[in-house]
Design a protein around this motif. Sequence first.
Motif, PDB file in Angstrom:
ATOM      1  N   ILE A  13      58.288  23.560  66.148  1.00  0.00           N
ATOM      2  CA  ILE A  13      58.914  23.192  67.419  1.00  0.00           C
ATOM      3  C   ILE A  13      60.419  23.442  67.352  1.00  0.00           C
ATOM      4  N   ASP A  14      61.057  23.030  66.251  1.00  0.00           N
ATOM      5  CA  ASP A  14      62.488  23.281  66.079  1.00  0.00           C
ATOM      6  C   ASP A  14      62.795  24.769  66.153  1.00  0.00           C
ATOM      7  N   LEU A  15      62.001  25.568  65.462  1.00  0.00           N
ATOM      8  CA  LEU A  15      62.223  27.010  65.427  1.00  0.00           C
ATOM      9  C   LEU A  15      62.115  27.629  66.820  1.00  0.00           C
ATOM     10  N   HIS A  16      61.049  27.329  67.518  1.00  0.00           N
ATOM     11  CA  HIS A  16      60.846  27.932  68.835  1.00  0.00           C
ATOM     12  C   HIS A  16      61.917  27.489  69.828  1.00  0.00           C
ATOM     13  N   HIS A  17      62.285  26.229  69.786  1.00  0.00           N
ATOM     14  CA  HIS A  17      63.314  25.754  70.715  1.00  0.00           C
ATOM     15  C   HIS A  17      64.683  26.341  70.351  1.00  0.00           C
ATOM     16  N   PHE A  18      64.973  26.460  69.065  1.00  0.00           N
ATOM     17  CA  PHE A  18      66.224  27.086  68.632  1.00  0.00           C
ATOM     18  C   PHE A  18      66.294  28.530  69.142  1.00  0.00           C
ATOM     19  N   VAL A  19      65.202  29.277  68.992  1.00  0.00           N
ATOM     20  CA  VAL A  19      65.159  30.662  69.467  1.00  0.00           C
ATOM     21  C   VAL A  19      65.384  30.716  70.976  1.00  0.00           C
ATOM     22  N   GLU A  20      64.734  29.821  71.722  1.00  0.00           N
ATOM     23  CA  GLU A  20      64.912  29.787  73.178  1.00  0.00           C
ATOM     24  C   GLU A  20      66.368  29.539  73.557  1.00  0.00           C
ATOM     25  N   CYS A  21      67.052  28.705  72.791  1.00  0.00           N
ATOM     26  CA  CYS A  21      68.435  28.336  73.108  1.00  0.00           C
ATOM     27  C   CYS A  21      69.453  29.345  72.567  1.00  0.00           C
ATOM     28  N   PHE A  22      69.168  29.951  71.425  1.00  0.00           N
ATOM     29  CA  PHE A  22      70.139  30.828  70.763  1.00  0.00           C
ATOM     30  C   PHE A  22      70.052  32.261  71.283  1.00  0.00           C
ATOM     31  N   ASP A  23      68.848  32.837  71.212  1.00  0.00           N
ATOM     32  CA  ASP A  23      68.651  34.218  71.661  1.00  0.00           C
ATOM     33  C   ASP A  23      67.156  34.492  71.708  1.00  0.00           C
ATOM     34  N   ARG A  24      66.636  34.662  72.902  1.00  0.00           N
ATOM     35  CA  ARG A  24      65.195  34.876  73.071  1.00  0.00           C
ATOM     36  C   ARG A  24      64.713  36.210  72.493  1.00  0.00           C
ATOM     37  N   ASN A  25      65.639  37.076  72.105  1.00  0.00           N
ATOM     38  CA  ASN A  25      65.268  38.359  71.511  1.00  0.00           C
ATOM     39  C   ASN A  25      64.971  38.253  70.019  1.00  0.00           C
ATOM     40  N   ILE A  26      65.181  37.076  69.436  1.00  0.00           N
ATOM     41  CA  ILE A  26      64.851  36.873  68.025  1.00  0.00           C
ATOM     42  C   ILE A  26      63.341  37.036  67.851  1.00  0.00           C
ATOM     43  N   LYS A  27      62.989  37.767  66.817  1.00  0.00           N
ATOM     44  CA  LYS A  27      61.576  37.955  66.501  1.00  0.00           C
ATOM     45  C   LYS A  27      61.223  37.049  65.324  1.00  0.00           C
ATOM     46  N   ILE A  28      60.259  36.176  65.512  1.00  0.00           N
ATOM     47  CA  ILE A  28      59.804  35.282  64.445  1.00  0.00           C
ATOM     48  C   ILE A  28      58.811  36.050  63.570  1.00  0.00           C
ATOM     49  N   LEU A  29      59.142  36.156  62.288  1.00  0.00           N
ATOM     50  CA  LEU A  29      58.298  36.913  61.360  1.00  0.00           C
ATOM     51  C   LEU A  29      57.362  36.019  60.558  1.00  0.00           C
ATOM     52  N   SER A  30      57.855  34.851  60.097  1.00  0.00           N
ATOM     53  CA  SER A  30      57.032  33.993  59.251  1.00  0.00           C
ATOM     54  C   SER A  30      57.583  32.570  59.254  1.00  0.00           C
ATOM     55  N   TYR A  31      56.680  31.599  59.257  1.00  0.00           N
ATOM     56  CA  TYR A  31      57.095  30.197  59.233  1.00  0.00           C
ATOM     57  C   TYR A  31      56.065  29.284  58.581  1.00  0.00           C
ATOM     58  N   LEU A  32      54.896  29.778  58.319  1.00  0.00           N
ATOM     59  CA  LEU A  32      53.793  28.906  57.921  1.00  0.00           C
ATOM     60  C   LEU A  32      53.844  28.384  56.492  1.00  0.00           C
ATOM     61  N   HIS A  33      54.156  29.231  55.539  1.00  0.00           N
ATOM     62  CA  HIS A  33      53.915  28.864  54.146  1.00  0.00           C
ATOM     63  C   HIS A  33      55.154  28.459  53.359  1.00  0.00           C
ATOM     64  N   HIS A  34      56.246  28.206  54.056  1.00  0.00           N
ATOM     65  CA  HIS A  34      57.464  27.792  53.375  1.00  0.00           C
ATOM     66  C   HIS A  34      58.376  27.087  54.368  1.00  0.00           C
ATOM     67  N   PRO A  35      59.303  26.275  53.890  1.00  0.00           N
ATOM     68  CA  PRO A  35      60.188  25.536  54.807  1.00  0.00           C
ATOM     69  C   PRO A  35      61.258  26.407  55.461  1.00  0.00           C
ATOM     70  N   ILE A  36      61.519  27.579  54.894  1.00  0.00           N
ATOM     71  CA  ILE A  36      62.498  28.485  55.505  1.00  0.00           C
ATOM     72  C   ILE A  36      61.754  29.446  56.418  1.00  0.00           C
ATOM     73  N   ASN A  37      62.199  29.502  57.660  1.00  0.00           N
ATOM     74  CA  ASN A  37      61.599  30.385  58.647  1.00  0.00           C
ATOM     75  C   ASN A  37      62.224  31.765  58.510  1.00  0.00           C
ATOM     76  N   ILE A  38      61.418  32.799  58.613  1.00  0.00           N
ATOM     77  CA  ILE A  38      61.940  34.164  58.525  1.00  0.00           C
ATOM     78  C   ILE A  38      61.903  34.775  59.922  1.00  0.00           C
ATOM     79  N   ILE A  39      63.079  35.272  60.335  1.00  0.00           N
ATOM     80  CA  ILE A  39      63.211  35.891  61.648  1.00  0.00           C
ATOM     81  C   ILE A  39      63.874  37.256  61.487  1.00  0.00           C
TER      82      ILE A  39
END
Length: 142
Positions: free
Chosen positions: A33-59
């Motif tokens: 939720i934090d990641l998706h909302h951050f992307v919506e607020c910062f720059d919707r062109n960010i591409k989310i690559l990975s978030y499931l298996h580690h605490p650091i999200n890769i974009i």
Amino acid sequence: MELTDFHELTQEISSECFFMTEAQQEEKVIQLIDLHHFVECFDRNIKILSYLHHPINIIEYQGTKTGILFCDLKHAAVPDSNASEEFRRRYGLSELWFVFVEETSIPDTAIYTDAIIENSLDIFYEKIFTFNFFQSVIHPLK
């Protein structure tokens, strides 16, 4: 984030992270939720690559593979920055960003500057932000 998208992503967490405890899965949902909302607020062109298996999200941001780590100081201590640096090398990240998530506005930023200094965050992270989740406001600290 649309409710159907949220439901789909939480189902993905349930199926992919079945080995996690219920509390760990809940933390993963909050991270999502934090990641998706951050992307919506910062720059919707960010591409989310990975978030499931580690605490650091890769974009991917402006062609740069970047890791984002969220931290809510009210609920957790600042994670070990050495682990973040190791993560950077393992996944070939060009940058690491650190985001302090807050639910309510904190007018005195000393808590953040103290955390940055005490944990040497400015050495390990290229960008550091505060992110007021409910007001959808992002402020750069570095």
